[in-house]
Design a protein around this motif. Sequence first.
Motif, PDB file in Angstrom:
ATOM      1  N   LEU A  35       0.593  -0.535   0.192  1.00 51.59           N
ATOM      2  CA  LEU A  35       0.661   0.408   0.433  1.00 51.59           C
ATOM      3  C   LEU A  35       0.814   0.950   0.004  1.00 51.59           C
ATOM      4  N   THR A  36       0.480   2.355  -0.267  1.00 51.46           N
ATOM      5  CA  THR A  36       1.035   3.339  -1.205  1.00 51.46           C
ATOM      6  C   THR A  36       0.248   4.418  -0.008  1.00 51.46           C
ATOM      7  N   PHE A  37       0.440   5.045   0.663  1.00 54.66           N
ATOM      8  CA  PHE A  37      -0.155   6.109   1.325  1.00 54.66           C
ATOM      9  C   PHE A  37      -0.104   7.655   1.389  1.00 54.66           C
ATOM     10  N   GLY A  38      -1.302   8.206   1.365  1.00 50.44           N
ATOM     11  CA  GLY A  38      -1.586   9.929   1.125  1.00 50.44           C
ATOM     12  C   GLY A  38      -0.876  10.635   2.882  1.00 50.44           C
ATOM     13  N   ALA A  39      -0.496  11.376   2.721  1.00 50.05           N
ATOM     14  CA  ALA A  39      -0.070  12.623   3.849  1.00 50.05           C
ATOM     15  C   ALA A  39      -1.197  12.089   4.794  1.00 50.05           C
ATOM     16  N   GLY A  40      -2.756  12.470   4.932  1.00 49.52           N
ATOM     17  CA  GLY A  40      -3.520  11.943   5.478  1.00 49.52           C
ATOM     18  C   GLY A  40      -4.062  13.659   5.628  1.00 49.52           C
ATOM     19  N   SER A  41      -5.411  13.504   6.105  1.00 47.49           N
ATOM     20  CA  SER A  41      -6.360  14.556   6.255  1.00 47.49           C
ATOM     21  C   SER A  41      -6.488  14.784   7.126  1.00 47.49           C
ATOM     22  N   ARG A  42      -6.119  15.680   8.436  1.00 49.03           N
ATOM     23  CA  ARG A  42      -7.059  15.804   9.391  1.00 49.03           C
ATOM     24  C   ARG A  42      -7.799  16.700   9.551  1.00 49.03           C
ATOM     25  N   LEU A  43      -9.146  16.176  10.330  1.00 54.45           N
ATOM     26  CA  LEU A  43     -10.442  16.699  10.273  1.00 54.45           C
ATOM     27  C   LEU A  43     -10.609  16.555  12.556  1.00 54.45           C
TER      28      LEU A  43
END
Lengths: 116, 116
Positions: A105-113
Amino acid sequence: DVKVTQSSRYLVKRTGEKVFLECVQDMDHENMFWYRQDPGLGLRLIYFSYDVKMKEKGDIPEGYSVSREKKERFSLILESASTNQTSMYLCASSHLPTASGANVLTFGAGSRLTVL
Amino acid sequence: AQSVTQPDIHITVSEGASLELRCNYSYGATPYLFWYVQSPGQGLQLLLKYFSGDTLVQGIKGFEAEFKRSQSSFNLRKPSVHWSDAAEYFCAVGQHGDNQGGKLIFGQGTELSVKP
């Protein structure tokens, strides 16, 4: 370089708002995933998709829906945001598993909600 | 059901000291095993993976891990830690025979701090 892009790094929303988290990958990956990350709980799978217009529930789908209209884009939707959905959301993608095993799996940097 | 346990929530080591992060899994067949690292504010980066074959696998940044079937473990090691290794580390297991999703189950994570 494989790239998974999450368009929003930080969001602040109010309770009851509809929230869209967008994820785009540029490596023609078949699989896409949405995970939620919380301290002490690690990553938990919300939904995943192995093809356009296909979706499968993960371990914690309640309160979420997803959309995959194009191969490169996978959206996570919070129909009515609640405070307990305050979290880090991680998108990932991969090719279909090969005969030799699972794929990476390759991940994105994330979204902090943050939901107020 | 599959599960992954990382018994240590937080570990502190001195720079230059050796490191071992523990990971235990529960799975009925030969698993696919992964270690990912997450630097602050970033997504997850793959350190190494085990699919089959040699049970000692080498990864990036000088890390290695050993698959021990008898102990259901996949511990991560590094002989000499650098300050830049401070991060959160996640162990994950992939589902054998998962022909569609290739989804991963993650442990709770171990946060590594490095003392000067």
